[in-house]
Motif scaffolding. Structure first.
Motif, PDB file in Angstrom:
ATOM      1  N   THR A 107     -11.134  10.626   0.747  1.00 21.21           N
ATOM      2  CA  THR A 107     -11.137  11.701   1.741  1.00 21.21           C
ATOM      3  C   THR A 107      -9.737  12.239   2.002  1.00 21.21           C
ATOM      4  O   THR A 107      -9.576  13.368   2.474  1.00 21.21           O
ATOM      5  CB  THR A 107     -11.757  11.215   3.063  1.00 21.21           C
ATOM      6  OG1 THR A 107     -11.063  10.041   3.511  1.00 21.21           O
ATOM      7  CG2 THR A 107     -13.229  10.884   2.892  1.00 21.21           C
ATOM      8  N   ALA A 108      -8.687  11.457   1.693  1.00 20.39           N
ATOM      9  CA  ALA A 108      -7.314  11.914   1.911  1.00 20.39           C
ATOM     10  C   ALA A 108      -6.641  12.358   0.615  1.00 20.39           C
ATOM     11  O   ALA A 108      -5.453  12.653   0.605  1.00 20.39           O
ATOM     12  CB  ALA A 108      -6.490  10.812   2.573  1.00 20.39           C
ATOM     13  N   GLY A 109      -7.387  12.387  -0.476  1.00 20.09           N
ATOM     14  CA  GLY A 109      -6.816  12.815  -1.752  1.00 20.09           C
ATOM     15  C   GLY A 109      -7.100  11.827  -2.857  1.00 20.09           C
ATOM     16  O   GLY A 109      -7.154  10.621  -2.627  1.00 20.09           O
ATOM     17  N   ASN A 110      -7.283  12.345  -4.081  1.00 18.67           N
ATOM     18  CA  ASN A 110      -7.666  11.460  -5.193  1.00 18.67           C
ATOM     19  C   ASN A 110      -6.566  11.238  -6.218  1.00 18.67           C
ATOM     20  O   ASN A 110      -6.797  10.630  -7.256  1.00 18.67           O
ATOM     21  CB  ASN A 110      -8.928  12.002  -5.899  1.00 18.67           C
ATOM     22  CG  ASN A 110      -8.734  13.415  -6.424  1.00 18.67           C
ATOM     23  OD1 ASN A 110      -7.657  13.977  -6.329  1.00 18.67           O
ATOM     24  ND2 ASN A 110      -9.799  13.993  -6.960  1.00 18.67           N
ATOM     25  N   LYS A 111      -5.343  11.708  -5.956  1.00 19.17           N
ATOM     26  CA  LYS A 111      -4.219  11.442  -6.842  1.00 19.17           C
ATOM     27  C   LYS A 111      -3.227  10.540  -6.110  1.00 19.17           C
ATOM     28  O   LYS A 111      -2.769  10.868  -5.007  1.00 19.17           O
ATOM     29  CB  LYS A 111      -3.520  12.743  -7.245  1.00 19.17           C
ATOM     30  CG  LYS A 111      -4.418  13.736  -7.978  1.00 19.17           C
ATOM     31  CD  LYS A 111      -4.820  13.225  -9.354  1.00 19.17           C
ATOM     32  CE  LYS A 111      -5.628  14.279 -10.111  1.00 19.17           C
ATOM     33  NZ  LYS A 111      -6.042  13.825 -11.435  1.00 19.17           N
ATOM     34  N   ILE A 112      -2.893   9.396  -6.717  1.00 19.22           N
ATOM     35  CA  ILE A 112      -1.970   8.456  -6.069  1.00 19.22           C
ATOM     36  C   ILE A 112      -0.935   7.963  -7.077  1.00 19.22           C
ATOM     37  O   ILE A 112      -1.107   8.106  -8.286  1.00 19.22           O
ATOM     38  CB  ILE A 112      -2.705   7.248  -5.459  1.00 19.22           C
ATOM     39  CG1 ILE A 112      -3.313   6.376  -6.576  1.00 19.22           C
ATOM     40  CG2 ILE A 112      -3.754   7.678  -4.459  1.00 19.22           C
ATOM     41  CD1 ILE A 112      -3.795   5.033  -6.105  1.00 19.22           C
ATOM     42  N   GLU A 113       0.126   7.354  -6.549  1.00 18.97           N
ATOM     43  CA  GLU A 113       1.137   6.716  -7.385  1.00 18.97           C
ATOM     44  C   GLU A 113       1.281   5.278  -6.926  1.00 18.97           C
ATOM     45  O   GLU A 113       1.433   5.022  -5.730  1.00 18.97           O
ATOM     46  CB  GLU A 113       2.469   7.444  -7.246  1.00 18.97           C
ATOM     47  CG  GLU A 113       3.567   6.910  -8.148  1.00 18.97           C
ATOM     48  CD  GLU A 113       4.837   7.718  -8.050  1.00 18.97           C
ATOM     49  OE1 GLU A 113       5.882   7.148  -7.667  1.00 18.97           O
ATOM     50  OE2 GLU A 113       4.776   8.943  -8.330  1.00 18.97           O
ATOM     51  N   ILE A 114       1.176   4.335  -7.858  1.00 22.03           N
ATOM     52  CA  ILE A 114       1.286   2.923  -7.488  1.00 22.03           C
ATOM     53  C   ILE A 114       2.356   2.238  -8.329  1.00 22.03           C
ATOM     54  O   ILE A 114       2.700   2.702  -9.421  1.00 22.03           O
ATOM     55  CB  ILE A 114      -0.055   2.174  -7.650  1.00 22.03           C
ATOM     56  CG1 ILE A 114      -0.479   2.112  -9.122  1.00 22.03           C
ATOM     57  CG2 ILE A 114      -1.143   2.792  -6.793  1.00 22.03           C
ATOM     58  CD1 ILE A 114      -1.672   1.213  -9.369  1.00 22.03           C
ATOM     59  N   ASP A 115       2.856   1.145  -7.795  1.00 23.05           N
ATOM     60  CA  ASP A 115       3.841   0.318  -8.486  1.00 23.05           C
ATOM     61  C   ASP A 115       3.078  -0.663  -9.381  1.00 23.05           C
ATOM     62  O   ASP A 115       2.580  -1.686  -8.918  1.00 23.05           O
ATOM     63  CB  ASP A 115       4.689  -0.433  -7.461  1.00 23.05           C
ATOM     64  CG  ASP A 115       5.797  -1.250  -8.106  1.00 23.05           C
ATOM     65  OD1 ASP A 115       5.733  -1.503  -9.323  1.00 23.05           O
ATOM     66  OD2 ASP A 115       6.722  -1.666  -7.370  1.00 23.05           O
ATOM     67  N   VAL A 116       2.977  -0.347 -10.650  1.00 23.08           N
ATOM     68  CA  VAL A 116       2.200  -1.169 -11.577  1.00 23.08           C
ATOM     69  C   VAL A 116       2.805  -2.562 -11.718  1.00 23.08           C
ATOM     70  O   VAL A 116       2.091  -3.565 -11.846  1.00 23.08           O
ATOM     71  CB  VAL A 116       2.094  -0.479 -12.949  1.00 23.08           C
ATOM     72  CG1 VAL A 116       1.352  -1.371 -13.943  1.00 23.08           C
ATOM     73  CG2 VAL A 116       1.380   0.855 -12.811  1.00 23.08           C
ATOM     74  N   GLN A 117       4.112  -2.650 -11.670  1.00 22.30           N
ATOM     75  CA  GLN A 117       4.761  -3.953 -11.788  1.00 22.30           C
ATOM     76  C   GLN A 117       4.358  -4.871 -10.634  1.00 22.30           C
ATOM     77  O   GLN A 117       4.050  -6.048 -10.847  1.00 22.30           O
ATOM     78  CB  GLN A 117       6.279  -3.779 -11.817  1.00 22.30           C
ATOM     79  CG  GLN A 117       7.032  -5.050 -12.209  1.00 22.30           C
ATOM     80  CD  GLN A 117       8.523  -4.796 -12.341  1.00 22.30           C
ATOM     81  OE1 GLN A 117       9.219  -4.634 -11.348  1.00 22.30           O
ATOM     82  NE2 GLN A 117       9.008  -4.759 -13.579  1.00 22.30           N
ATOM     83  N   HIS A 118       4.362  -4.326  -9.418  1.00 19.37           N
ATOM     84  CA  HIS A 118       3.901  -5.099  -8.260  1.00 19.37           C
ATOM     85  C   HIS A 118       2.450  -5.537  -8.465  1.00 19.37           C
ATOM     86  O   HIS A 118       2.065  -6.668  -8.123  1.00 19.37           O
ATOM     87  CB  HIS A 118       4.015  -4.247  -6.988  1.00 19.37           C
ATOM     88  CG  HIS A 118       3.313  -4.818  -5.798  1.00 19.37           C
ATOM     89  ND1 HIS A 118       3.846  -5.835  -5.035  1.00 19.37           N
ATOM     90  CD2 HIS A 118       2.098  -4.532  -5.240  1.00 19.37           C
ATOM     91  CE1 HIS A 118       3.006  -6.142  -4.058  1.00 19.37           C
ATOM     92  NE2 HIS A 118       1.944  -5.361  -4.170  1.00 19.37           N
ATOM     93  N   PHE A 119       1.668  -4.661  -9.058  1.00 18.39           N
ATOM     94  CA  PHE A 119       0.244  -4.919  -9.248  1.00 18.39           C
ATOM     95  C   PHE A 119       0.015  -6.105 -10.180  1.00 18.39           C
ATOM     96  O   PHE A 119      -0.705  -7.047  -9.841  1.00 18.39           O
ATOM     97  CB  PHE A 119      -0.423  -3.658  -9.813  1.00 18.39           C
ATOM     98  CG  PHE A 119      -1.918  -3.696  -9.816  1.00 18.39           C
ATOM     99  CD1 PHE A 119      -2.642  -3.357  -8.688  1.00 18.39           C
ATOM    100  CD2 PHE A 119      -2.607  -4.076 -10.960  1.00 18.39           C
ATOM    101  CE1 PHE A 119      -4.023  -3.397  -8.698  1.00 18.39           C
ATOM    102  CE2 PHE A 119      -3.981  -4.113 -10.976  1.00 18.39           C
ATOM    103  CZ  PHE A 119      -4.694  -3.774  -9.840  1.00 18.39           C
TER     104      PHE A 119
END
Length: 341
Positions: free
Chosen positions: A266-278
């Motif tokens: 509902t707040a948007g479908n494009k995000i940026e995540i820290d893959v290394q943290h993941f």
């Protein structure tokens, strides 16, 4: 019959209260006189044209009412039975259906999208898309179960596999899915942190079982607050349905080896995540769309037993469906919005 008919995509004013043909059933179908229909964000997406449908259409993914007529092959249902209408009509023959993943059915028909739905005095569906009610549950409550409780059950029990003693963070806890998730997590023996955008909604979350509360509108760094509340350990499970800038911060709330289930944007479908943290923290993120009939049936039994209770925010008359949609779009509701003919 009277129904809310959508002839073109657009704003809530496109919902027209008018005469429509009463459905005629075949041997496998059941005709239901609707007593309550649930309003969902999905209905709004369909109305706006974000989800393709067949015009003109009658919206309404789920509802509840009385059986008026049952086809000769509709075993288990008879006139005057009280029933809940499920949101999907799977084919039951494709690979996904055979595997038990009917929410991914290749040939699925969707109530209120590809076939006429529950914003009407009558609806027809195959008997497999109905559940029998009991006298302990109201029509309004029954209409509130399939999508919200079915989805929350799928996220917490079947995907995240939440365990007693774990901690769950429920984002958008004041929504229909959120209020269901708070209750299901508590029933599973978890500690619950409810996150919502208003103190009023959070107070109500406390009333239905939430242990700790976080306002993510007032505190943009809500991930730091969650860490503080968990002694910097983080949570085991997150159910996240907001997306946008909320989801990456939600990922910061998970402890090593934790799980997040995402189901809305509902707040948007494009995000940026820290893959290394993941990957360094061995996190797991599941995406899910919809829920299976088996999952809905499981949680519906718990509602019938009184172990879970749908939260009804407000009831509108069917003719005022446009007002109900505007009310939901303004994010005023805590729990479900219901239409009654």
């Amino acid at each position: 019959m009277k129904a809310i008919v959508l002839h073109n995509k657009g704003d809530a004013n496109q919902l027209k209260y008018e005469e429509a043909e009463t459905p005629k059933i075949n041997d496998d179908e059941v005709l239901v006189k609707i007593k309550a229909a649930s309003v969902n964000h999905f209905d709004i997406w369909v109305r706006m044209g974000n989800v393709p449908g067949n015009y003109p259409m009658i919206l309404g993914c789920e509802g509840a009412g009385d059986v008026v007529e049952a086809g000769r092959n509709a075993v288990g249902f008879k006139k005057n039975d009280k029933v809940a209408v499920l949101p999907t009509i799977p084919c039951w023959n494709c690979g996904f259906c055979i595997e038990g993943n009917d929410n991914l059915c290749r040939n699925m028909k969707r109530v209120g999208i590809t076939v006429n739905g529950c914003y009407a005095e009558y609806v027809k569906v195959p008997s497999q898309s109905l559940l029998l009610m009991n006298d302990k549950i109201s029509y309004e409550e029954a209409a509130s179960v399939p999508i919200t409780f079915g989805t929350a059950w799928r996220c917490l029990i079947n995907l995240a596999k939440i365990k007693p003693g774990e901690t769950a963070l429920v984002m958008a806890a004041g929504s229909g899915v959120g209020t269901a998730a708070v209750q299901i997590a508590k029933l599973a023996g978890a500690k619950v942190i409810a996150a919502a955008g208003s103190d009023e909604k959070l107070d109500k979350c406390k009333e239905i079982g939430a242990d700790l509360l976080v306002n993510y509108y007032r505190n943009q760094n809500f991930d730091e607050e969650v860490r503080y509340l968990t002694n910097n350990n983080g949570v085991d499970v997150i159910i996240e349905q907001v997306g946008g800038n909320i989801l990456p911060r939600a990922l910061n709330c998970i402890k090593k080896g934790g799980r997040l289930v995402t189901l809305g944007t509902t707040a948007g479908n494009k995000i940026e995540i820290d893959v290394q943290h993941f990957y360094r923290n061995n996190l797991a993120m599941y995406g899910t769309s919809g829920t299976t009939h088996k999952e809905i049936k499981a949680v519906f039994e718990l509602v019938k037993e009184g172990k879970l209770k749908p939260i009804i925010d407000r009831t509108f008359s069917l003719k005022d469906a446009s007002l109900a949609h505007k009310y939901m779009e303004e994010r005023k509701n805590f729990g479900k919005i219901i239409l009654t003919p």
